[in-house]
Design a protein around this motif. Sequence first.
Motif, PDB file in Angstrom:
ATOM      1  N   ALA A 364      15.012 -33.817 -50.846  1.00  0.00           N
ATOM      2  CA  ALA A 364      13.964 -32.882 -50.432  1.00  0.00           C
ATOM      3  C   ALA A 364      12.580 -33.509 -50.572  1.00  0.00           C
ATOM      4  O   ALA A 364      11.729 -33.369 -49.683  1.00  0.00           O
ATOM      5  CB  ALA A 364      14.058 -31.601 -51.266  1.00  0.00           C
ATOM      6  N   ARG A 365      12.347 -34.222 -51.672  1.00  0.00           N
ATOM      7  CA  ARG A 365      11.046 -34.884 -51.860  1.00  0.00           C
ATOM      8  C   ARG A 365      10.842 -35.969 -50.803  1.00  0.00           C
ATOM      9  O   ARG A 365       9.732 -36.193 -50.336  1.00  0.00           O
ATOM     10  CB  ARG A 365      10.967 -35.481 -53.273  1.00  0.00           C
ATOM     11  CG  ARG A 365      10.889 -34.444 -54.363  1.00  0.00           C
ATOM     12  CD  ARG A 365      10.371 -35.027 -55.673  1.00  0.00           C
ATOM     13  NE  ARG A 365      11.269 -36.006 -56.242  1.00  0.00           N
ATOM     14  CZ  ARG A 365      12.260 -35.716 -57.086  1.00  0.00           C
ATOM     15  NH1 ARG A 365      12.499 -34.450 -57.412  1.00  0.00           N
ATOM     16  NH2 ARG A 365      13.024 -36.661 -57.586  1.00  0.00           N
ATOM     17  N   GLN A 367      12.057 -35.932 -47.695  1.00  0.00           N
ATOM     18  CA  GLN A 367      11.727 -35.296 -46.423  1.00  0.00           C
ATOM     19  C   GLN A 367      10.267 -34.871 -46.379  1.00  0.00           C
ATOM     20  O   GLN A 367       9.593 -35.032 -45.354  1.00  0.00           O
ATOM     21  CB  GLN A 367      12.619 -34.079 -46.172  1.00  0.00           C
ATOM     22  CG  GLN A 367      12.295 -33.372 -44.846  1.00  0.00           C
ATOM     23  CD  GLN A 367      13.075 -32.097 -44.645  1.00  0.00           C
ATOM     24  OE1 GLN A 367      14.263 -32.051 -44.919  1.00  0.00           O
ATOM     25  NE2 GLN A 367      12.403 -31.051 -44.173  1.00  0.00           N
ATOM     26  N   VAL A 368       9.769 -34.329 -47.480  1.00  0.00           N
ATOM     27  CA  VAL A 368       8.374 -33.882 -47.531  1.00  0.00           C
ATOM     28  C   VAL A 368       7.415 -35.049 -47.306  1.00  0.00           C
ATOM     29  O   VAL A 368       6.318 -34.883 -46.761  1.00  0.00           O
ATOM     30  CB  VAL A 368       8.089 -33.190 -48.880  1.00  0.00           C
ATOM     31  CG1 VAL A 368       6.604 -32.925 -49.064  1.00  0.00           C
ATOM     32  CG2 VAL A 368       8.868 -31.873 -48.964  1.00  0.00           C
ATOM     33  N   SER A 369       7.830 -36.254 -47.688  1.00  0.00           N
ATOM     34  CA  SER A 369       6.957 -37.424 -47.536  1.00  0.00           C
ATOM     35  C   SER A 369       6.937 -37.972 -46.111  1.00  0.00           C
ATOM     36  O   SER A 369       6.090 -38.792 -45.770  1.00  0.00           O
ATOM     37  CB  SER A 369       7.401 -38.537 -48.493  1.00  0.00           C
ATOM     38  OG  SER A 369       8.615 -39.139 -48.057  1.00  0.00           O
ATOM     39  N   ASN A 377      15.819 -28.725 -41.764  1.00  0.00           N
ATOM     40  CA  ASN A 377      15.682 -29.527 -42.975  1.00  0.00           C
ATOM     41  C   ASN A 377      16.919 -30.410 -43.142  1.00  0.00           C
ATOM     42  O   ASN A 377      18.024 -30.039 -42.759  1.00  0.00           O
ATOM     43  CB  ASN A 377      15.537 -28.631 -44.207  1.00  0.00           C
ATOM     44  CG  ASN A 377      14.200 -27.921 -44.253  1.00  0.00           C
ATOM     45  OD1 ASN A 377      13.198 -28.450 -43.777  1.00  0.00           O
ATOM     46  ND2 ASN A 377      14.185 -26.725 -44.813  1.00  0.00           N
ATOM     47  N   MET A 511      13.847 -27.533 -51.825  1.00  0.00           N
ATOM     48  CA  MET A 511      12.738 -27.679 -50.882  1.00  0.00           C
ATOM     49  C   MET A 511      11.452 -27.073 -51.441  1.00  0.00           C
ATOM     50  O   MET A 511      10.363 -27.641 -51.268  1.00  0.00           O
ATOM     51  CB  MET A 511      13.093 -27.013 -49.546  1.00  0.00           C
ATOM     52  CG  MET A 511      14.177 -27.721 -48.756  1.00  0.00           C
ATOM     53  SD  MET A 511      13.830 -29.483 -48.432  1.00  0.00           S
ATOM     54  CE  MET A 511      12.274 -29.378 -47.550  1.00  0.00           C
ATOM     55  N   LEU A 512      11.560 -25.940 -52.120  1.00  0.00           N
ATOM     56  CA  LEU A 512      10.366 -25.323 -52.712  1.00  0.00           C
ATOM     57  C   LEU A 512       9.751 -26.220 -53.772  1.00  0.00           C
ATOM     58  O   LEU A 512       8.528 -26.392 -53.838  1.00  0.00           O
ATOM     59  CB  LEU A 512      10.739 -23.960 -53.322  1.00  0.00           C
ATOM     60  CG  LEU A 512      11.001 -22.819 -52.342  1.00  0.00           C
ATOM     61  CD1 LEU A 512      11.525 -21.588 -53.082  1.00  0.00           C
ATOM     62  CD2 LEU A 512       9.719 -22.461 -51.579  1.00  0.00           C
ATOM     63  N   ALA A 514      10.036 -29.451 -53.954  1.00  0.00           N
ATOM     64  CA  ALA A 514       9.505 -30.660 -53.311  1.00  0.00           C
ATOM     65  C   ALA A 514       8.144 -30.413 -52.681  1.00  0.00           C
ATOM     66  O   ALA A 514       7.313 -31.330 -52.598  1.00  0.00           O
ATOM     67  CB  ALA A 514      10.484 -31.152 -52.250  1.00  0.00           C
ATOM     68  N   GLN A 515       7.901 -29.180 -52.233  1.00  0.00           N
ATOM     69  CA  GLN A 515       6.651 -28.861 -51.563  1.00  0.00           C
ATOM     70  C   GLN A 515       5.512 -28.525 -52.520  1.00  0.00           C
ATOM     71  O   GLN A 515       4.365 -28.384 -52.108  1.00  0.00           O
ATOM     72  CB  GLN A 515       6.876 -27.687 -50.596  1.00  0.00           C
ATOM     73  CG  GLN A 515       7.740 -28.078 -49.403  1.00  0.00           C
ATOM     74  CD  GLN A 515       8.304 -26.886 -48.678  1.00  0.00           C
ATOM     75  OE1 GLN A 515       8.095 -25.735 -49.079  1.00  0.00           O
ATOM     76  NE2 GLN A 515       9.041 -27.137 -47.594  1.00  0.00           N
ATOM     77  N   LYS A 516       5.840 -28.399 -53.815  1.00  0.00           N
ATOM     78  CA  LYS A 516       4.787 -28.130 -54.799  1.00  0.00           C
ATOM     79  C   LYS A 516       3.905 -29.362 -54.965  1.00  0.00           C
ATOM     80  O   LYS A 516       4.395 -30.484 -55.018  1.00  0.00           O
ATOM     81  CB  LYS A 516       5.407 -27.758 -56.147  1.00  0.00           C
ATOM     82  CG  LYS A 516       6.105 -26.411 -56.155  1.00  0.00           C
ATOM     83  CD  LYS A 516       6.722 -26.134 -57.517  1.00  0.00           C
ATOM     84  CE  LYS A 516       7.447 -24.802 -57.531  1.00  0.00           C
ATOM     85  NZ  LYS A 516       8.089 -24.549 -58.852  1.00  0.00           N
TER      86      LYS A 516
END
Length: 581
Positions: A364-365, A367-369, A377, A511-512, A514-516
Amino acid sequence: MCFSSNRMVARGEIARFWSLESLHMVSTDGATESSVLVDDNGSEEDYSYEELCEASPRYLQPGGEQLAINELISDGNVVCAEALWDHVTMDDQELGFKAGDVIQVLEASNKDWWWGRNEDKEAWFPASFVRLRVNQEELSENSSSTPGEEQDSNAGKHRQKHSENKDQMRTNVIQEIMNTERVYIKHLKDICEGYIRQCRKHTGMFTVAQLGTIFGNIEEIYKFQRKFLKDLEKQYNKEEPHLSEIGSCFLQHQEGFAIYSEYCNNHPGACLELSNLMKQGKYRHFFEACRLLQQMIDIAIDGFLLTPVQKICKYPLQLAELLKYTTQEHSDYNNIKAAYETMKNVACLINERKRKLESIDKIARWQVSIVGWEGLNILDRSSELIHSGELTRITKQGKSQQRTFFLFDHQLVFCKKDLLRRDMLYYKGRMDMDEMELIDIEDGRDKDYNINIKNAFKIINKSTEEVYLFCAKKQEDKVRWLQACADERRRVKEDKEMGMEISESQKKLAMLNAQKPVHGKSKGYNGCSVPPPHQSLHPIHQRHITVPTSIPQQQVFALAEPKRKPSLFWHTFNKLTPFKK
């Protein structure tokens, strides 16, 4: 050989009371507690603290285990521990190992982190990730010999002594299994009667769904373990414990242990729900009141809820040690051997689930990058990175595109590097590996593309028959990709056969998190040989923990894993492979 009295006391403590559960049988105020076992008919069989002590002369107070270990080490003895779970680390100051590995403990003055050796490396490792062997064998005794005629005359005595020692060692392991099982039942009883019963009375504080999330199927586990212990007690030979035949109990109940899989899968969600509730003072006070009313030991509720996860991973280690001290002539040998294999498979499946849960946080981290991500997702279909690296993709028009590829289960994602910032990746597309077929291509001129190729392979869409041509820089890179694609298909098949699935709530949670936003950067560790300082890691799953009783209750919940030192890993390791094994 002569031993000092301190040494004998330390050895006796080590041999009988390694288990974590035994360390907490005495409450901090010195009060004794009884363990109540309920059979299927509802009758209760009381085991008082004194009766438990009769089976095992005395339990270690918290801290006693460390003193006993250091006493043995200082006397020149080899103290060994076995890994309960995998400890994966990229830090040179930490000792990495896999479940079942044997670690030699070299220093244990810090309760959270011990210094040890695995193969040729010495480093820190989390003490709560291991189980100390019940029998710490005296290598110096075993290796000593008497030369000449004296050796021949004493051969019979040595054989007799060896047989007696093996019986005693088998007794030690049998007693550990029985004692830890009784204490485990006490913990489960406290959870069901001390927490769940009280929570159900307070409908204004807890919904049915919340209780299901927090406690999972622990009541089913409690019911199952009562039956299991009842059968163990029938097979336990109190007069001569080494003659006990308990292997059949594990085989008889092997299907029942499958209920632990559901509990372990639910555990991360339980931690999250509890964490949210603990932010409110009324819930902290409520759970503490439940603990005091039930006269439970001084451990926070999250520590109690971890015991089933801890227990199921400990069984194969206990059985492995029991098998070691069970001769082939023993009537229980075949059953113990089969039981060990059975429980090892159960623990491996659960360990694999836990490893995947840790993996989805990293995915998840990642993907956020990625800049410009499109579509679903990555966690909607995948839970593990299998391989990554650079390949050249060649189009039908003969154009070559340098891309970075990430092979997950079910998906192959490709990205483009930024020209200036090479650690920045732009999303360019993905392929559904369930629809693809891989073909190895020999070096030379390709008929379809009419070009000379080297280190190439093709991926063909079985539905549309569209062909994709890829070239690696080196032959060994191509071999790795071919093997990785084969591994991907094999793992997908195995996951399906084992029913290996990650719940939607766990994916959303990953995912939540990772988005923090991340505040600040970690500082490096200076490499001094001192125990690592604390670092909070979230979420708090896949960690076998011991909650220290010396910490105030309102702070205990945050101690979800051993105190850690800050790591440079996520700031220095290339983003292209942030979670490669």
